[in-house]
Design an enzyme around this catalytic site. Structure first.
Site, mmCIF file in Angstrom:
data_model
loop_
_atom_site.group_PDB
_atom_site.id
_atom_site.type_symbol
_atom_site.label_atom_id
_atom_site.label_comp_id
_atom_site.label_asym_id
_atom_site.label_seq_id
_atom_site.Cartn_x
_atom_site.Cartn_y
_atom_site.Cartn_z
ATOM 1 N N LYS A 1 0.846 -1.189 0.000
ATOM 2 C CA LYS A 1 0.000 0.000 0.000
ATOM 3 C C LYS A 1 0.887 1.245 0.000
ATOM 4 O O LYS A 1 1.934 1.265 0.644
ATOM 5 C CB LYS A 1 -0.868 -0.047 1.255
ATOM 6 C CG LYS A 1 -1.901 1.050 1.422
ATOM 7 C CD LYS A 1 -2.715 0.752 2.671
ATOM 8 C CE LYS A 1 -3.799 1.781 2.931
ATOM 9 N NZ LYS A 1 -4.622 1.409 4.118
ATOM 10 N N SER B 1 -9.351 0.801 3.412
ATOM 11 C CA SER B 1 -8.692 1.740 2.533
ATOM 12 C C SER B 1 -7.585 1.120 1.679
ATOM 13 O O SER B 1 -7.052 1.760 0.780
ATOM 14 C CB SER B 1 -8.080 2.870 3.370
ATOM 15 O OG SER B 1 -7.089 2.359 4.250
ATOM 16 N N SER C 1 -9.143 -1.927 7.553
ATOM 17 C CA SER C 1 -8.655 -1.653 6.203
ATOM 18 C C SER C 1 -7.704 -2.688 5.618
ATOM 19 O O SER C 1 -7.286 -2.560 4.479
ATOM 20 C CB SER C 1 -7.986 -0.275 6.155
ATOM 21 O OG SER C 1 -8.945 0.730 6.323
#
Length: 479
Positions: A93, A170, A194
């Protein structure tokens, strides 16, 4: 280190390289049947072919990855095989810093940022021989208000099971990349779910380990009290392999726990006979939002584990879901605002709607509210830990709904908020999102397996027992 034996039962001519698991690829690389260069080239080709549609990546580090693959190949040829991750391609990420690479956080505010440090988790993976393919899509700063507004500098990631569906947030690119074969595994971050929500939406096994088990050093913070980092993988054994590399004390993370790290694969295949599994079938007020398909799959998971010898006991959380959720909101809003206050006051016009609205909520949190939330958090943690002491693991819902469609925006925020994931950000217990099948439309279902503090090994053991008795890992998205 002893190399693994050749994978005689595995045939690369029947499974594309981009759909190998970490476990399978490791056996092939360690036995000399697969070159890391060939493997990385296959993933880069897959990214080139599909990422313009899926939007998993913000940055692809092709030259860096190929150089690392050539080094890995030479090391292995010289007898310096490092272990299960040597030559394995992964992605992270884009809130994990990597020295010399952009870290944008998915935000206009960070488009020109180039990191000077590398996150401990990434550094540990690369030290184990894993090969970074690039940085993955994310909600802005890895946070937001639960909505998706298509107003960020990068296109929204798409769910590989249905391109018209959300990936969960997310860690959007982290969720989409692995089932699509654009990364062998990924790292995400989890403040209220997330890691586990993208895993749920995209059919992965996503682990939020115990708070303090995996270092958060040199990652863009969202909420110091609730943030966790961890892996999203296709299989449970892959998750155990990645956890082995990234878990452990880190002096650079003030919240890091100085606790011994067990061998996560040692009892992975031991089964569940005799284990007491608390089944939170009744979620209390708010639990009625759970989709029927997810509820049925969870009942079937409990029955399957019982058939394997587990002792299933129905239990209840010590407090309503609303209490855990309110604690998460107040602490998250306040701490996130504190982190990003300067940007909000000086450059809010550059923020997307989701982040800007969250900052506005954080601006309104009173000190009295924040302190009350921290006190309630301690109470909830103690009560939940008492429940955990009565069993070896919990089976509980994760995301209540399947991945929503983008053309039904009113369903996207409920996917993020109608969950039991934030319960274990509040308490810090290890929690894994487990794929429990697919609904009638082929969209993934999920549940959570939760463990005692620092007992990720039992979480993985229970999850592996379920996984080994179900056919879900044989199914991949049609892309």
């Amino acid at each position: 280190m002893t190399k693994p034996s050749p994978a005689a039962s595995f045939a690369t001519d029947s499974t594309p390289l981009h759909y190998l698991t970490v476990t399978e690829a490791s056996r092939l690389i360690g036995s000399g049947q697969l070159s890391p260069v060939t493997l990385v080239e296959a993933f880069l080709a897959r990214i080139a072919a599909l990422d313009a549609t899926l939007h998993c990546y913000i940055t692809v580090t092709a030259e860096r990855a190929l150089a690392a693959a050539r080094i890995a190949e030479a090391e292995i040829a010289a007898g310096r095989w490092k272990g299960a991750l040597h030559g394995i391609p992964f992605a992270v990420k884009d809130n994990y810093y990597v020295a010399g690479l952009p870290t944008t956080g998915g935000s206009r505010l960070m488009l020109d940022h180039v990191s000077t440090t590398t996150s401990t988790a990434v550094a540990r993976l690369e030290a184990a021989g894993a090969i970074l393919l690039g940085k993955l899509n994310t909600w802005e700063y890895g946070t937001g208000n639960g909505g998706v507004y298509h107003d960020l500098p990068f296109p929204v990631a798409r769910n590989p099971w249905d391109l018209e569906r959300f990936t969960g947030g997310s860690s959007t690119g982290a969720g989409a990349s692995v089932p699509a074969g654009l990364a062998m595994f990924s790292l995400g971050s989890d403040t209220g779910g997330s890691i586990r929500l993208p895993a749920a939406a995209c059919g992965l096994q996503g682990l939020k380990a115990t708070f303090g088990r995996v270092s958060r050093a040199h990652c863009l913070p969202n909420c110091w009290t609730l943030d966790h980092t961890g892996p999203l993988t296709w299989t449970i054994e892959d998750n155990a392999i990645v956890m082995q590399a990234i878990a452990g004390y880190d002096a650079e993370d003030p919240s890091s726990a100085d606790m011994p790290v067990p061998d996560y694969r040692k009892a992975l295949h031991a089964g569940v006979k005799g284990l007491v599994i608390g089944y939170v079938r009744d979620l209390g007020p708010g639990g009625e939002a759970l989709d029927a398909a997810n509820a049925q799959a969870m009942d079937e998971a409990a029955a399957l584990l019982e058939a394997q010898g587990a002792i299933i006991r129905e239990v209840r959380l010590p407090a309503p879901l609303a209490e855990y959720r309110s604690v998460t909101k107040v602490i998250n809003w306040a701490e996130s605002y504190s982190i990003h206050e300067k940007d909000f006051l000086e450059r809010s016009a550059l923020m997307g709607q989701a982040l800007r609205e969250k900052m506005m909520a954080g601006f309104t949190v009173r000190a009295a509210d924040y302190l009350a939330a921290t006190r309630l958090r301690r109470t909830l943690t103690a009560a939940t830990d008492a429940l955990m002491a009565s069993c070896d693991a919990l089976l509980i819902a994760g995301a209540f709904h399947v991945a929503p469609r983008f053309d039904e925006p009113e369903t996207i925020t409920p996917f993020t908020t109608d969950t039991a994931t934030s319960v274990f950000n509040v308490t810090g217990h290890p929690a894994l999102s487990l794929c429990t099948g697919y609904d009638a439309g082929g969209v993934p279902l999920n549940a959570q397996i939760v463990g005692r503090f620092f007992d990720e090994a039992t979480v993985l053991q229970v999850a592996r027992a379920y996984e080994s008795a179900t056919p879900w890992r044989a199914r991949r998205p049609a892309l």
